[in-house]
Design a protein around this motif. Structure first.
Motif, PDB file in Angstrom:
ATOM      1  N   TYR A  52       0.944  -1.178  -0.211  1.00 37.98           N
ATOM      2  CA  TYR A  52       0.004   0.069   0.054  1.00 37.98           C
ATOM      3  C   TYR A  52       0.692   1.261   0.036  1.00 37.98           C
ATOM      4  CZ  TYR A  52      -4.838   2.018   0.620  1.00 37.98           C
ATOM      5  OH  TYR A  52      -5.961   2.456   0.477  1.00 37.98           O
ATOM      6  N   ASN A  53       1.981   1.223   0.848  1.00 39.51           N
ATOM      7  CA  ASN A  53       2.709   2.512   0.744  1.00 39.51           C
ATOM      8  C   ASN A  53       3.493   2.710  -0.468  1.00 39.51           C
ATOM      9  OD1 ASN A  53       2.531   3.268   3.605  1.00 39.51           O
ATOM     10  ND2 ASN A  53       3.713   1.826   4.257  1.00 39.51           N
ATOM     11  N   GLN A  54       3.738   1.543  -1.147  1.00 39.27           N
ATOM     12  CA  GLN A  54       4.473   1.894  -2.345  1.00 39.27           C
ATOM     13  C   GLN A  54       3.782   2.125  -3.379  1.00 39.27           C
ATOM     14  OE1 GLN A  54       8.008   1.251  -3.024  1.00 39.27           O
ATOM     15  NE2 GLN A  54       7.311   2.138  -4.961  1.00 39.27           N
ATOM     16  N   ILE A  55       2.448   1.912  -3.411  1.00 41.45           N
ATOM     17  CA  ILE A  55       1.452   2.299  -4.494  1.00 41.45           C
ATOM     18  C   ILE A  55       1.076   3.670  -4.292  1.00 41.45           C
ATOM     19  CG2 ILE A  55      -0.951   1.883  -5.118  1.00 41.45           C
ATOM     20  CD1 ILE A  55      -0.841  -1.040  -4.619  1.00 41.45           C
ATOM     21  N   LEU A  56       1.049   4.057  -3.099  1.00 46.26           N
ATOM     22  CA  LEU A  56       0.578   5.694  -2.835  1.00 46.26           C
ATOM     23  C   LEU A  56       1.641   6.451  -2.941  1.00 46.26           C
ATOM     24  CD1 LEU A  56      -1.600   5.400   0.517  1.00 46.26           C
ATOM     25  CD2 LEU A  56      -2.191   5.423  -1.937  1.00 46.26           C
ATOM     26  N   ASN A  57       2.766   5.850  -2.785  1.00 44.37           N
ATOM     27  CA  ASN A  57       4.075   6.793  -3.130  1.00 44.37           C
ATOM     28  C   ASN A  57       4.263   6.842  -4.692  1.00 44.37           C
ATOM     29  OD1 ASN A  57       5.890   7.700  -0.847  1.00 44.37           O
ATOM     30  ND2 ASN A  57       5.534   5.570  -0.297  1.00 44.37           N
ATOM     31  N   ASP A  58       3.999   5.897  -5.560  1.00 46.32           N
ATOM     32  CA  ASP A  58       3.950   5.889  -6.888  1.00 46.32           C
ATOM     33  C   ASP A  58       2.875   7.206  -7.317  1.00 46.32           C
ATOM     34  OD1 ASP A  58       6.069   4.079  -6.875  1.00 46.32           O
ATOM     35  OD2 ASP A  58       4.898   2.408  -7.304  1.00 46.32           O
ATOM     36  N   LYS A  59       1.826   6.829  -6.837  1.00 42.89           N
ATOM     37  CA  LYS A  59       0.752   7.817  -6.885  1.00 42.89           C
ATOM     38  C   LYS A  59       1.082   9.260  -6.665  1.00 42.89           C
ATOM     39  CE  LYS A  59      -3.247   4.720  -7.308  1.00 42.89           C
ATOM     40  NZ  LYS A  59      -3.683   5.170  -8.771  1.00 42.89           N
ATOM     41  N   MET A  60       1.726   9.449  -5.682  1.00 39.55           N
ATOM     42  CA  MET A  60       1.928  10.803  -5.083  1.00 39.55           C
ATOM     43  C   MET A  60       2.843  11.644  -6.193  1.00 39.55           C
ATOM     44  SD  MET A  60       3.747  11.464  -1.400  1.00 39.55           S
ATOM     45  CE  MET A  60       3.881  12.886  -0.775  1.00 39.55           C
ATOM     46  N   ARG A  61       3.563  10.564  -6.735  1.00 38.16           N
ATOM     47  CA  ARG A  61       4.596  11.186  -7.890  1.00 38.16           C
ATOM     48  C   ARG A  61       3.653  11.539  -9.114  1.00 38.16           C
ATOM     49  NH1 ARG A  61       7.589   6.418  -6.623  1.00 38.16           N
ATOM     50  NH2 ARG A  61       9.657   7.061  -5.594  1.00 38.16           N
ATOM     51  N   GLU A  62       2.446  10.894  -9.183  1.00 43.40           N
ATOM     52  CA  GLU A  62       1.671  11.674 -10.525  1.00 43.40           C
ATOM     53  C   GLU A  62       0.961  12.721 -10.251  1.00 43.40           C
ATOM     54  OE1 GLU A  62      -1.168   8.246 -11.132  1.00 43.40           O
ATOM     55  OE2 GLU A  62       0.286   6.802 -11.047  1.00 43.40           O
ATOM     56  N   GLY A  63       0.850  13.258  -8.944  1.00 37.57           N
ATOM     57  CA  GLY A  63       0.214  14.504  -8.651  1.00 37.57           C
ATOM     58  C   GLY A  63       0.808  15.768  -9.465  1.00 37.57           C
ATOM     59  N   VAL A  64      -0.200  16.525  -9.848  1.00 32.92           N
ATOM     60  CA  VAL A  64       0.310  17.742 -10.976  1.00 32.92           C
ATOM     61  C   VAL A  64       1.258  18.430 -10.035  1.00 32.92           C
ATOM     62  CG1 VAL A  64      -0.571  19.754 -12.084  1.00 32.92           C
ATOM     63  CG2 VAL A  64      -1.691  17.713 -12.168  1.00 32.92           C
ATOM     64  N   SER A  65       1.012  18.907  -8.847  1.00 30.23           N
ATOM     65  CA  SER A  65       1.625  19.813  -7.918  1.00 30.23           C
ATOM     66  C   SER A  65       2.374  19.457  -6.677  1.00 30.23           C
ATOM     67  CB  SER A  65       0.668  20.723  -7.689  1.00 30.23           C
ATOM     68  OG  SER A  65      -0.185  20.637  -6.917  1.00 30.23           O
ATOM     69  N   ASN A  66       1.794  18.468  -6.066  1.00 31.71           N
ATOM     70  CA  ASN A  66       2.519  17.849  -5.019  1.00 31.71           C
ATOM     71  C   ASN A  66       2.629  18.876  -3.990  1.00 31.71           C
ATOM     72  OD1 ASN A  66       2.645  14.772  -4.937  1.00 31.71           O
ATOM     73  ND2 ASN A  66       4.428  15.193  -6.441  1.00 31.71           N
ATOM     74  N   LEU A  67       1.540  19.903  -3.759  1.00 27.98           N
ATOM     75  CA  LEU A  67       1.624  21.026  -2.953  1.00 27.98           C
ATOM     76  C   LEU A  67       0.520  20.723  -1.932  1.00 27.98           C
ATOM     77  CD1 LEU A  67       1.482  23.763  -5.526  1.00 27.98           C
ATOM     78  CD2 LEU A  67       3.662  23.218  -4.149  1.00 27.98           C
ATOM     79  N   THR A  68       0.676  21.426  -0.696  1.00 33.15           N
ATOM     80  CA  THR A  68      -0.267  21.450   0.409  1.00 33.15           C
ATOM     81  C   THR A  68      -0.650  22.924   0.495  1.00 33.15           C
ATOM     82  OG1 THR A  68       1.495  21.510   2.057  1.00 33.15           O
ATOM     83  CG2 THR A  68       0.675  19.656   1.744  1.00 33.15           C
ATOM     84  N   GLY A 113      -5.242  10.238   8.005  1.00 33.15           N
ATOM     85  CA  GLY A 113      -6.498   9.758   7.435  1.00 33.15           C
ATOM     86  C   GLY A 113      -6.232   8.481   6.388  1.00 33.15           C
ATOM     87  N   GLY A 114      -7.270   8.062   5.608  1.00 32.91           N
ATOM     88  CA  GLY A 114      -6.864   6.959   4.851  1.00 32.91           C
ATOM     89  C   GLY A 114      -7.111   7.375   3.095  1.00 32.91           C
ATOM     90  N   TYR A 115      -6.877   6.610   2.510  1.00 34.42           N
ATOM     91  CA  TYR A 115      -6.715   6.917   0.754  1.00 34.42           C
ATOM     92  C   TYR A 115      -8.006   6.673   0.225  1.00 34.42           C
ATOM     93  CZ  TYR A 115      -5.645   6.367  -4.260  1.00 34.42           C
ATOM     94  OH  TYR A 115      -5.708   6.128  -5.342  1.00 34.42           O
ATOM     95  N   TYR A 116      -8.535   7.604  -0.607  1.00 33.55           N
ATOM     96  CA  TYR A 116      -9.880   7.687  -1.151  1.00 33.55           C
ATOM     97  C   TYR A 116      -9.936   7.499  -2.665  1.00 33.55           C
ATOM     98  CZ  TYR A 116     -11.988   7.188   3.361  1.00 33.55           C
ATOM     99  OH  TYR A 116     -12.229   6.940   4.547  1.00 33.55           O
ATOM    100  N   GLY A 117      -8.802   7.683  -3.462  1.00 35.27           N
ATOM    101  CA  GLY A 117      -8.449   8.032  -4.461  1.00 35.27           C
ATOM    102  C   GLY A 117      -7.452   9.181  -5.006  1.00 35.27           C
ATOM    103  N   GLN A 118      -7.745   9.571  -6.169  1.00 36.34           N
ATOM    104  CA  GLN A 118      -6.819  10.866  -6.432  1.00 36.34           C
ATOM    105  C   GLN A 118      -7.993  11.929  -6.927  1.00 36.34           C
ATOM    106  OE1 GLN A 118      -4.368   8.145  -9.151  1.00 36.34           O
ATOM    107  NE2 GLN A 118      -2.844   9.830  -8.724  1.00 36.34           N
TER     108      GLN A 118
END
Length: 827
Positions: free
Chosen positions: A145-161, A446-451
């Motif tokens: 799960y951690n690996q998948i979410l980290n891969d999806k994190m790289r897909e983010g347009v901005s990776n900004l908070t 929290g938990g992951y619900y999608g992108q």
């Protein structure tokens, strides 16, 4: 209504441009104070060392800052809400609330609105640990799960908070005088923002220093702790967050500056178009770059504002007279005035009417945009992009040449504006500059619900942070509903190792997941050894007998209703009285012995009653007392000692399934009380929840259970395919309206209409859940946030656990059988 506001706001721009530079008269003490403040600003700007330059004197542990001598400020962070995709009437309400918020501040205060896009640290992208294994059963799933979410994190347009701050500053002789003033403002501001479901809280000292540090040293880690502040060595908070280098003329340039290894630039919003729109600020905020948008507003006393506009009108009247006299001397028609003068007079009269009669006020306004990058070339590209977006929205945005030193202090969330680039705007024009852009949801823990469908960033929701964490997951078959529920169950197991999870499984589809996560499956069926006694009071012996008995009576009324499918109007009052009497008698009969009453005891007491209605009720219960359906007529042998329990109901008939769910709800209620006493949260998932809304008495019982559970750390999730029938019941609608969590996937047309009416969905929000979307897509509603989501989850061990597609499950089963046969043949 909202459009009229926008048009009216824009029509005043020409007049307000003329008002710049016209000052109001003030008394001697005010002038002395202003001169003192100017000297303090000049001293700050000309400071020779970095720590003296940073724009405050002290920050206390409660978050209050002494900005200058006699000036104190406090910062509130407020949450995001869905504005851009909301219905027009909802947008109008948000506009009205923000207008009242700005009008609340008096002329003796300063206000700063900050929207900051802060990059996620580079060392976290691709390396973040979202979940840790709670045991050997979940270790491999947590790792995947951690690996998948980290891969999806790289897909983010901005990776900004994104952070939204409101900073307000007041005058006071010392901090003790400032505290009650700031406290009163804090309470009023948070109450006002709550009217649009916008959560707000005041930043404490560490949180506020972190917010300042994120702008002052964007690439450095924040390591501040209060024990590092040492009065003996004169170490102050500024010393601990100050950069090592600040150069306001790198390579001789006056429009940028350098902080350590980062280059920054502050731009000013200099001009507006003829009409202000509510999306122009959002278009800038949505840029995929680190930036901070800051609006400094200084309220003007209403009497001064009226006097200012009247003087402008007097000046215009004089100009009109001069024009008319000149026209008469030249023999022209004196009634024909220059268009610019005529329009200006109309605007001035309109503005005067707004200030007098339309609850509008006048403010001194400064708009600043701060961005930064690792190199000068990257910074210039970002600046060009901001200016280009501004031009597309009729905004004149320019770098502040030779004033970057003052500008940097002005973008820190301290409440002080050091840049004298101001103009006048009205309440409506400022409120139209919405601080809400495309919504991002990233809640700690929290938990992951999608992108997000808009940015691709991860959507992380912590239901425990919602005011009412109860919720529903709804969608057509094949929409990804079951996949989402299984994913949330896994989120819960991994994120909250102490919490307990209970699932009502009418279709028998959660068993594989529960076994893989180390849970137990409890099968309720005529041929099963497990039993649940509807009279059981396990885990709640210490609670008040009267309260327990009252709820048990409601439960038996609901059970009796479940047997009366032919009636849609509920139990007759006579039946309710008889059932109540017999439930009380059953507990009284067994009070002296061991064990709890059973359905046999209840049935015997019913038979003994003299009323004909009692015999009818006994007749309905008879099949549950003797014969094949009597497996509920036993003492309970099912416990909830494992933290994950799945109650498998798929071998029960339709009527028995509702009876079993109601009986299991009573067992869950008992466990909920016990967990609450231990400080443990109970998570309950009820699939096919619509089956509990088929009878008024059952609805009343379930609604009471839903409302009571919220007080005892119960987080309940109802799962349903078809919700339009459920939403026709008033109590069910109330349950939905009192729930802050909704995960809506593809809806049938009738269900879509019901949800659109229930949640006041806008046209854009309806499109997120209509027939056109793919499986896994939908709309997540979490409090005031509404986020469109997508989810392309990669295949693997987790995907196989959550998958509910029949053809893929059959393929996995065939592969499993083939593997078993191959092993058998080799042995």
């Amino acid at each position: 209504m909202a459009k009229a506001k926008r048009e009216r706001s824009g029509s005043q721009t020409g007049l307000l441009r003329q008002l710049i530079g016209i000052s109001t008269k003030s008394d001697r003490s005010k002038k002395v104070h202003e001169e003192k403040l100017k000297r303090q600003k000049r001293t700050r700007a000309s400071a020779s060392d970095i720590t003296s330059y940073i724009g405050y004197d002290a920050i206390y542990k409660d978050g209050i800052a002494q900005v200058e001598e006699g000036l104190f400020s406090q910062t509130i962070e407020f949450s995001d809400i869905s504005y851009q995709s909301a219905r027009r009437e909802n947008q109008q309400n948000i506009f009205t609330v923000l207008s009242s918020l700005y009008n609340y501040f008096g002329a003796d205060s300063c206000v700063q609105l900050t929207i900051a896009n802060v990059p996620i640290p580079e060392d976290e992208i691709g390396k973040k640990r979202f979940f840790k294994a709670a045991g050997t059963d979940t270790e491999k799933y947590a790792k995947e799960y951690n690996q998948i979410l980290n891969d999806k994190m790289r897909e983010g347009v901005s990776n900004l908070t994104r952070h939204r701050y409101l900073t307000y500053m007041v005058g006071a002789s010392d901090v003790w005088e400032a505290v009650p003033k700031l406290s009163r403002i804090k309470g009023d501001v948070t109450d006002t923002l709550s009217r649009i479901r916008c959560e707000a809280h005041a930043l404490n000292g560490i949180e506020r220093l972190s917010a300042i540090h994120s702008q002052l040293r964007p690439k450095a880690a924040f390591t501040f702790t209060w024990d590092k502040v040492n009065p003996c060595s004169n170490t102050r908070t500024r010393d601990l967050i100050a950069p090592a280098l600040v150069d306001f003329k790198p390579s001789g340039r006056s429009d940028i500056f350098r902080i350590d290894e980062t280059y920054g630039c502050v731009l000013s919003i200099r001009t507006f178009g003829s009409m202000l729109e509510d999306h122009y600020l959002a278009n800038i905020i949505d840029l995929p770059m680190p930036l901070s948008v800051n609006l400094h507003i200084q309220p003007i006393a209403q009497s001064d504002a009226l006097a200012l506009v009247k003087r402008q009108l007097d000046w215009m009247d004089k100009e009109i007279i001069d024009e008319q006299m000149s026209a008469m001397k030249k023999g022209y028609d004196y009634t024909i005035l220059p268009p610019e003068l005529r329009y200006s007079k109309e605007e001035a009269e309109e503005l005067l009417d707004f200030l007098r009669n339309k609850n509008e006020r006048l403010f001194t306004y400064t708009g600043l945009i701060y961005t930064y990058a690792d190199t000068v070339d990257a910074l210039e590209r970002q600046v060009e992009q901001i200016i280009s977006v501004g031009q597309g929205n009729s905004l004149g945005i320019e770098p502040l040449y030779c004033r970057q030193r003052q500008a940097l202090n002005s973008v820190l969330p301290l409440g002080m504006n050091h840049v004298d680039v101001t103009r006048y705007l009205t309440t409506g024009q400022i409120a139209m500059q919405m601080p809400f852009a495309s919504l991002e949801l990233n809640q700690e823990g929290g938990g992951y619900y999608g992108q997000s469908k808009q940015s691709g960033n991860l959507v992380i929701c912590n239901r425990k942070k919602l005011a009412s964490p109860m919720g529903f997951v709804c969608g057509k078959p094949g929409s990804g509903k079951s996949f989402s529920v299984k994913r949330e169950i896994t989120n819960t197991v991994l994120a909250y190792p102490e919490d307990e999870i209970i699932i009502f499984d009418p279709a028998g589809e959660y068993g594989n997941l529960i076994e893989a996560l180390g849970g137990v499956n409890v099968r309720l069926a005529p041929d099963a050894d497990t039993a649940l006694n509807p009279f059981d009071l396990a885990d709640v012996e210490g609670r008040a007998d009267a309260a327990q008995l009252a709820f048990k009576i409601d439960a038996f009324l609901a059970l009796s209703s479940a047997m009366m499918a032919e009636s849609s109007e509920g139990l007759p009052e006579a039946d309710k009285s008889i059932i109540t009497r017999c439930v009380e008698a059953a507990y009284a009969r067994c009070s002296g012995g061991e064990g709890m009453p059973t359905l046999s005891d209840f049935h015997e007491i019913l038979v003994e009653q003299s009323e004909a209605e009692a015999r009818d009720i006994a007749l309905r219960y008879e099949r549950y007392v003797t014969g094949a359906l009597s497996f509920f007529n036993r003492q309970s042998n099912v416990g909830f000692h494992n933290r994950i329990t799945n109650i498998d109901l798929h071998d029960l008939s339709t009527n028995m399934r509702v009876f079993g769910m109601l009986t299991a709800l009573e067992a869950v209620r008992n466990r909920m009380y016990a967990n609450f006493d231990r400080g443990v949260t109970t998570w309950l998932y009820i699939d096919e929840v619509q089956s509990l809304f088929g009878h008024p008495t059952i609805i009343d019982y379930f609604a009471k259970f839903w409302a009571e559970g919220r007080k005892f750390n119960l987080i309940c999730t109802g799962i349903s395919q078809n919700t339009s029938h459920m939403l026709t019941h008033e109590r069910a609608r109330t349950m939905v309206l009192n729930s802050d969590f909704m995960l809506l996937h593809k809806q049938a047309s009738q269900d879509l209409a019901a949800w659109a009416e229930m949640l006041s969905l806008s046209g854009a929000e309806r499109e997120y859940i209509d027939e056109s979307i793919k499986a896994g897509e939908g709309l997540l509603v979490a409090g005031g946030a509404r986020v469109p989501i997508r989810d392309d989850f990669p295949k693997g061990a987790l995907y196989d656990l959550w998958n509910t597609k029949p053809e893929e499950i059959a393929q996995l089963k065939r592969a499993h059988v083939f593997e078993k046969n191959a092993k058998r043949s080799r042995s």
